[in-house]
Design a protein around this motif. Structure first.
Motif, mmCIF file in Angstrom:
data_model
loop_
_atom_site.group_PDB
_atom_site.id
_atom_site.type_symbol
_atom_site.label_atom_id
_atom_site.label_comp_id
_atom_site.label_asym_id
_atom_site.label_seq_id
_atom_site.Cartn_x
_atom_site.Cartn_y
_atom_site.Cartn_z
ATOM 1 N N PRO A 6 0.871 -1.155 0.280
ATOM 2 C CA PRO A 6 0.134 0.472 0.238
ATOM 3 C C PRO A 6 0.987 1.105 -0.095
ATOM 4 N N ALA A 7 0.185 2.372 -0.400
ATOM 5 C CA ALA A 7 1.307 3.529 -0.078
ATOM 6 C C ALA A 7 1.610 4.282 1.251
ATOM 7 N N SER A 8 3.293 3.937 0.957
ATOM 8 C CA SER A 8 4.314 4.106 1.965
ATOM 9 C C SER A 8 5.145 4.740 1.365
ATOM 10 N N CYS A 9 6.360 4.363 2.621
ATOM 11 C CA CYS A 9 7.828 5.118 1.598
ATOM 12 C C CYS A 9 8.395 3.846 0.786
ATOM 13 N N TRP A 10 8.263 2.418 1.743
ATOM 14 C CA TRP A 10 8.151 1.630 0.629
ATOM 15 C C TRP A 10 7.697 1.313 -0.362
ATOM 16 N N ALA B 235 2.951 -3.176 5.133
ATOM 17 C CA ALA B 235 2.799 -2.033 4.881
ATOM 18 C C ALA B 235 3.428 -1.342 6.194
ATOM 19 N N GLY B 236 3.556 -0.364 6.210
ATOM 20 C CA GLY B 236 3.720 0.755 7.392
ATOM 21 C C GLY B 236 2.980 0.880 8.779
ATOM 22 N N ASP B 237 3.515 1.920 9.344
ATOM 23 C CA ASP B 237 2.670 1.816 10.682
ATOM 24 C C ASP B 237 1.504 2.146 10.282
ATOM 25 N N GLY B 238 1.103 3.645 9.172
ATOM 26 C CA GLY B 238 0.616 4.099 9.468
ATOM 27 C C GLY B 238 -0.827 3.384 8.838
ATOM 28 N N GLY B 239 -0.857 3.572 7.448
ATOM 29 C CA GLY B 239 -1.050 1.589 6.445
ATOM 30 C C GLY B 239 -1.471 0.666 7.532
ATOM 31 N N THR B 240 -1.020 0.531 9.009
ATOM 32 C CA THR B 240 -1.576 -1.293 9.367
ATOM 33 C C THR B 240 -1.978 -0.458 10.941
ATOM 34 N N ASP C 128 -3.572 2.514 11.408
ATOM 35 C CA ASP C 128 -4.988 4.097 11.742
ATOM 36 C C ASP C 128 -5.357 3.176 10.004
ATOM 37 N N ILE C 129 -4.919 3.708 8.896
ATOM 38 C CA ILE C 129 -6.440 3.588 7.598
ATOM 39 C C ILE C 129 -6.832 2.329 7.459
ATOM 40 N N GLY C 130 -5.070 1.326 7.173
ATOM 41 C CA GLY C 130 -5.711 0.207 6.841
ATOM 42 C C GLY C 130 -6.259 -0.673 7.723
ATOM 43 N N CYS D 48 3.811 -5.309 9.007
ATOM 44 C CA CYS D 48 4.199 -4.007 9.693
ATOM 45 C C CYS D 48 5.322 -3.759 9.915
ATOM 46 N N TYR D 49 6.444 -2.660 8.350
ATOM 47 C CA TYR D 49 7.572 -2.215 8.937
ATOM 48 C C TYR D 49 7.004 -1.110 10.020
ATOM 49 N N ASP D 50 7.412 -0.766 11.276
ATOM 50 C CA ASP D 50 6.856 0.286 11.653
ATOM 51 C C ASP D 50 8.536 1.097 12.440
ATOM 52 N N ASN D 51 7.866 2.248 11.747
ATOM 53 C CA ASN D 51 8.891 4.018 11.873
ATOM 54 C C ASN D 51 8.318 4.695 12.476
ATOM 55 N N GLU D 52 7.168 4.447 13.353
ATOM 56 C CA GLU D 52 6.498 5.177 13.932
ATOM 57 C C GLU D 52 5.940 6.217 13.774
ATOM 58 N N ALA D 53 6.234 6.372 12.469
ATOM 59 C CA ALA D 53 4.946 7.675 12.282
ATOM 60 C C ALA D 53 5.224 7.107 10.610
ATOM 61 N N TYR D 54 4.244 8.726 10.305
ATOM 62 C CA TYR D 54 3.780 8.890 8.266
ATOM 63 C C TYR D 54 4.696 9.427 7.363
ATOM 64 N N MET D 55 5.918 8.484 8.054
ATOM 65 C CA MET D 55 7.020 8.752 6.839
ATOM 66 C C MET D 55 7.443 9.470 5.699
ATOM 67 N N ASN D 56 6.492 8.905 4.659
ATOM 68 C CA ASN D 56 6.542 9.300 3.594
ATOM 69 C C ASN D 56 6.064 11.305 3.058
ATOM 70 N N THR D 57 5.081 10.887 4.021
ATOM 71 C CA THR D 57 4.512 12.414 3.845
ATOM 72 C C THR D 57 5.085 13.733 4.553
ATOM 73 N N GLY D 58 6.269 13.240 5.198
ATOM 74 C CA GLY D 58 7.016 14.298 5.951
ATOM 75 C C GLY D 58 7.365 13.954 7.565
HETATM 76 C C1 LIG Z 1 -5.642 7.102 1.400
HETATM 77 C C2 LIG Z 1 -4.504 8.099 1.535
HETATM 78 N N1 LIG Z 1 -4.060 9.510 1.632
HETATM 79 C C3 LIG Z 1 -3.349 9.774 1.976
HETATM 80 C C4 LIG Z 1 -1.919 9.386 1.278
HETATM 81 C C5 LIG Z 1 -0.617 9.955 1.254
HETATM 82 N N2 LIG Z 1 0.261 8.878 2.225
HETATM 83 C C6 LIG Z 1 1.145 8.087 1.303
HETATM 84 S S1 LIG Z 1 2.434 7.681 1.978
HETATM 85 C C7 LIG Z 1 1.499 7.987 3.166
HETATM 86 C C8 LIG Z 1 1.827 7.654 4.694
HETATM 87 C C9 LIG Z 1 2.074 6.473 5.316
HETATM 88 O O1 LIG Z 1 2.690 6.408 6.154
HETATM 89 P P1 LIG Z 1 3.263 4.544 6.507
HETATM 90 O O2 LIG Z 1 2.216 4.098 6.587
HETATM 91 O O3 LIG Z 1 3.100 5.096 8.016
HETATM 92 O O4 LIG Z 1 4.507 4.482 6.254
HETATM 93 P P2 LIG Z 1 5.671 5.331 5.880
HETATM 94 O O5 LIG Z 1 5.962 5.814 4.974
HETATM 95 O O6 LIG Z 1 5.898 5.947 7.269
HETATM 96 O O7 LIG Z 1 7.120 4.060 5.811
HETATM 97 C C10 LIG Z 1 0.423 8.897 3.214
HETATM 98 C C11 LIG Z 1 -0.167 9.408 4.302
HETATM 99 C C12 LIG Z 1 -2.212 8.110 0.229
HETATM 100 N N3 LIG Z 1 -1.285 7.531 -0.739
HETATM 101 N N4 LIG Z 1 -3.514 7.744 0.257
#
Ligand SMILES: Cc1ncc(C[n+]2csc(CCOP(=O)(O)OP(=O)(O)O)c2C)c(N)n1
Ligand SMILES: Cc1cc2nc3c(=O)[nH]c(=O)nc-3n(C[C@H](O)[C@H](O)[C@H](O)COP(=O)(O)OP(=O)(O)OC[C@H]3O[C@@H](n4cnc5c(N)ncnc54)[C@H](O)[C@@H]3O)c2cc1C
Ligand code: SF4
Ligand SMILES: [Mg+2]
Lengths: 299, 577
Positions: free
Chosen positions: A45-49, A98-103, A105-107, A125-135
């Motif tokens: 899913p969307a994430s740094c990966w 998936a990242g921690d946000g994707g796991t 929270d939203i996922g 879940c690779y957990d870097n403890e924040a939404y890293m990809n978006t800052g």
């Molecule tokens: C529905 C939706 N909301 C927001 C985004 C923007 N977005 C892309 S990656 C990301 C952060 C992901 O955070 P995490 O899952 O923790 O992975 P990380 O980047 O930290 O590895 C966000 C908010 C998106 N792609 N889709």
């Protein structure tokens, strides 16, 4: 030259991928694929990966990857599994990554749904403890005390990190485990185990440092996750069927060096670190109790 | 119907067909990692420059023969040194900052004993003959070492010894309870197997030197300090010579003794005389002019003597010996310290008290020895002389090199071995590259920036690229080492009366030895742990034939490989613009 026992030699990552220097998430994927091998399909899913794996038309992995929407790792992995089953391919392992946000929270709903349905895939879940990809925005995995873009300055995060393994164990999935990139043999063993276990989602929670978001020098990326384990802040353990706990090791170091080596905690006072130490101690005591509790059984 | 519907919608799933290898992420890098083996503090302190971290690494894998060969590249006497070397390596060991230093001397002794019992051969280290003959005078550790290394370098050696058996102080000074005869015999035999001809009962006199110069290409002088220093006090003839006494014991004459035996002196000889006396039944009392802390004997030996019941009287000097009713009356002057001498020992002068009388049954002197110079290096008046760290190279008709106790500031077995090695290198360099090349060639054969010389580096079989930087504790990633106490072979508990001329300390079992070797940090050398390759996030470290390689096309310079190297082998350097 000697290769290390317990660490398969072949890598399924290409160099040239787009992780930052010292990215713990890249090391995590490296180990996971060493364990799972070529018969693996990754759902990202969307994430740094999503970025690390390369922008179209490039790929950073030697195994197939399916990019999917942020909230949908659990659902997309279920679908991919079903498609493989229809094709008669029971050999290939599906890995949702998936990242921690994707796991957390939203996922979470799609993961929870898949876990409840007893889908057959590994969810890491690779957990870097924040939404890293978006800052570096806070997630429900962000620990107490961390400064992020959305918990800045004096508003640093005052709530606890969600205990995701407990939440998944509550689904009574066959296998849940934690892993750290500082312990390659342990992490690889857990992925091998997760591949062989059947009867539901296997969940692995990996602490994967992010030098940029944690404000650490890139060379400390492995060391920091080791200290998290050695201080029992991120204990290594396994849960079978949501009930039977096995602790893999016990640390004996205080959390202070772990906290003090990271810029994201630099504002914390000694009292606040003491407060974190108390939380770690009580969490660890609780976990030990669960591991010692042999009577639990399901009928 | 479904198919119809689907055929109208073009199914466009984009599929990546190429890899990310097109991104040369090495361009992001502003620091570059590299492998650069460094110098371990133990090795830099070892007079013979043994590659201790590598010996530790190899032994930790149970490869005892290979560990033995690694010692033999630098030192022909692993077992002798395992017994009697004062092991400065252990004082320098980085492991002491974590728990305790590595027990290098126990390990060396175990490897040395295996070398003897398994009959390992050092002949593999030999290079083909170069047709040149070298004469060696004296078969102490310096002479034997010179002959061994010269043979290794292709010279043919004749070694001349005035006594009836070879070994020098190892044979007739150090008692058997510290160095068993079989150890010495076997290790000397191995030097002979290298092709060295030992001629015993052959005293070299000044007259014979000319003859040697006519028949040999070079001459090594290692005839040691064989003549005891005298005190010059009235009644001295009633005192026995300590070194003669030790020689008699090594010859097998073990007279039963009783009464108090005063031993004058504070060096290793005084300690060995006293510890031998106690084994024969006497009550030794060491009389030393300075304080206990100033004694030149190795502190381990002093402590062993005290443990066994040897008594020490500090700050006293004998001024006269008289006979009285069959006993000896020793008149002593007490001394007091007035500041320090240039070597840091107290300077003493008689204090104001009246002399005291001490009634004893025996007096032994062990106040030092000097050479009975055949040719004195200093008197030679030769401007073609090079004073080196452990020897003196002089050029007359042929090169004449002096070493061992004759030249060494620190008189020890390992320093004597270092002399022999240095002389061999200097002679070899002289014949291959000439007189003027000696200093430079020896200079580049040093371990680190320190004095010890390495034959492996001289022969360039060692990774000559090893950096002179000496690894300190902060260079070690101690996350990879847990607290483990040093293995100590259990000393068999003995009652005082049971002290004997057998070695007391047992040797490591193989398991203990391997365990102890595993405690070694292997400071500055790659132990093949593979961390650099395993943790690299960018798949940029690969195994190559003799090590690992970094692919700078992709390395982003994160530095994890450097931080996770347990032994300080890797380093980061800033990219030059
Ligand atoms: C529905 C939706 N909301 C927001 C985004 C923007 N977005 C892309 S990656 C990301 C952060 C992901 O955070 P995490 O899952 O923790 O992975 P990380 O980047 O930290 O590895 C966000 C908010 C998106 N792609 N889709
Ligand atoms: C009692 C005692 C105990 C010691 N204990 C230790 C110890 O535990 N550890 C340690 O490191 N050091 C110890 N030392 C010091 C160490 O033994 C010496 O530094 C070392 O042996 C010096 O070696 P060398 O080759 O220069 O001379 P030596 O060992 O003295 O050998 C010289 C040899 O030359 C022979 N020789 C002399 N003149 C002639 C001649 N004209 N022709 C032919 N041959 C001749 C002698 O017979 C002798 O064999 C001890 C010394 C003594 C006296
Ligand atoms: S931002 Fe952090 S998690 Fe993302 S690629 Fe960079 S180091 Fe890895
Ligand atoms: Mg994240």
């Amino acid at each position: 030259m000697k290769h290390r026992e317990g660490v398969p030699d072949i890598d399924y990552l290409y160099p040239g991928h787009l992780a930052c220097p010292g990215c713990g998430a890249a090391i995590a994927m490296k180990f996971a694929l060493k364990a799972l091998g070529p018969k693996t399909m990754v759902v990202l899913p969307a994430s740094c990966w999503g970025i690390i794996a390369g922008a179209y038309p490039q790929t950073g992995l030697k195994v197939p990857v399916m990019h999917t929407a942020f909230a949908t790792a659990g659902a997309a992995a279920s679908g991919l599994r079903a498609a493989l089953d229809i094709k008669g391919d029971t050999e290939t392992t599906v890995l949702a990554w998936a990242g921690d946000g994707g796991t957390f929270d939203i996922g979470f709903q799609s993961l929870s749904g898949a876990a409840e349905r007893g889908e057959d895939f590994i969810y890491a879940c690779y957990d870097n403890e924040a939404y890293m990809n978006t800052g570096v925005q806070r997630s429900s995995s962000t620990p107490y005390g961390m400064r992020t873009a959305t918990t800045p300055g004096t508003s640093w995060k005052r709530t606890r990190k969600k205990n995701i393994v407990e939440a998944l164990a509550a689904h009574r999935i066959p296998y849940a485990a934690t892993a750290s990139i500082a312990y390659p043999e342990d992490m690889i063993r857990k992925f091998v185990r997760a591949r062989s276990v059947k009867g539901g989602v296997r969940f692995i929670h990996i602490l994967a440092s992010c030098p940029a978001g944690w404000r650490i020098p890139s060379e400390s990326a492995v060391k920091v996750t080791r200290l998290a384990v050695l201080s029992n802040l991120f204990p290594l353990y396994e849960v079978k069927d949501g009930l039977h706990y096995t602790l893999n090791m016990e640390g004996n170091r205080p959390v202070r060096p772990y906290i003090r080596m990271q810029g994201r905690f630099s504002h914390l006072t000694e009292e606040e670190i003491e407060r974190i130490q108390e939380m770690v101690d009580s969490d660890w005591a609780l976990l030990k109790e669960k591991a010692n509790c042999k009577q639990i059984s399901i009928k | 119907m479904y198919e119809q519907a689907m055929s109208k919608i073009p199914l466009l799933i984009s599929r990546s067909k190429i890899s990310t290898e097109g991104h040369k992420t090495g361009e992001w890098r502003f620091v570059t990692p590299s492998f650069k083996e460094k110098t371990a503090p133990c090795r830099a302190t070892c007079p013979v420059g043994e590659d201790i971290p590598r010996i530790g690494m190899i032994a930790s894998r149970g490869l005892i023969k290979e560990a033995w060969e690694t010692i033999m590249a630098e030192n022909p006497f692993p077992c002798v040194c395992g017994h009697v070397c004062f092991h400065p390596c252990e004082t320098a060991c980085n492991r002491a900052f974590l728990d305790e230093s590595v027990a290098v001397h126990h390990l060396e002794r175990m490897i040395g004993e295996a070398g003897i019992s398994e009959g390992f051969s050092a002949s593999v280290l030999k290079t083909p003959s170069n047709g040149k003959r070298v004469a060696v005078v004296g078969s102490g550790p310096s002479g034997l070492s010179a002959a061994y290394f010269l043979s290794m370098l292709g010279f043919s050696c004749d070694l001349f010894e005035s006594k009836d058996q070879p070994g020098g102080i190892l044979r007739w000074g150090i008692p058997a309870y510290r160095l068993p005869e079989w150890v010495l015999q076997n290790e000397i035999l191995r030097v002979e197997h290298m092709g060295v001809r030992i001629h015993c009962n052959t005293r070299i006199t000044p007259e014979r030197i000319g003859e040697i110069m006519d028949n040999y290409s070079a001459l090594f002088m290692g005839y040691g300090h064989g003549r005891s220093v005298t005190m010059g006090i009235p009644g001295e003839e009633m005192a026995a010579d300590g070194l003669d006494f030790l020689l008699e014991i090594r010859r097998g004459n073990l007279p039963a003794m009783d009464g108090i035996a005063a031993v004058i002196g504070g060096g290793n000889a005084a300690i060995d005389v006293s510890r031998s006396l106690i084994r024969l039944g006497a009550k030794p009392l060491i009389i030393y002019r300075r304080s206990l802390a100033d004694m030149p004997a190795f502190s381990k030996e002093v402590n062993a003597a005290l443990d066994e019941g040897v008594q020490i009287m500090e700050t006293a000097v004998p001024v006269r010996i008289e006979e009285e009713d069959g006993n000896l009356m020793l008149r002593l002057q007490k001394m007091r310290a007035i500041g320090k001498d240039p070597e840091g020992r107290s300077r003493v002068v008689p204090d104001d008290s009246a002399p005291i009388n001490l009634c004893v049954q025996h007096v032994f002197t062990a106040i030092g020895a000097q050479s009975d110079g055949i040719l004195n290096p200093k008197e030679e008046g030769n401007d073609r002389a090079i004073p080196l760290s452990h020897s003196m190279f002089t050029l007359s008709k042929i090169p004449v090199i002096y070493g061992g106790d004759l030249t060494n500031a620190k008189r020890s077995v390992s320093d004597a071995i270092a002399s022999g090695k240095q002389a061999a290198m200097a002679i070899d360099t002289y014949f291959h590259h000439g007189f003027d090349a000696i200093r430079e060639r020896l200079n580049v054969s040093r371990v680190g920036d320190r004095d010890p010389l390495s034959m492996a580096i001289y022969l360039e079989t060692d990774r000559a690229s090893r950096s002179p930087k000496v690894i300190s504790y902060s260079d070690i990633n101690t996350d990879y080492f847990s607290n483990t106490p040093r293995h100590i072979p259990q000393t068999i508990p003995m009652l005082r009366g049971e002290l004997s001329f057998m070695v007391k300390e047992p040797v490591f079992s193989l398991k203990e030895g391997v365990g102890e070797a595993s405690r070694c940090f292997h400071c500055g050398i790659c132990n093949d742990c593979d961390n650099c390759r395993i943790f690299c996030p960018d798949i940029s470290v690969s195994c190559v034939e003799n090590g690992r390689r970094i692919n700078l096309d992709y390395c982003k310079g994160c530095g994890i490989c450097v931080a996770e190297c347990p032994s300080g082998v890797m380093e980061l350097e800033e990219e030059q613009p």
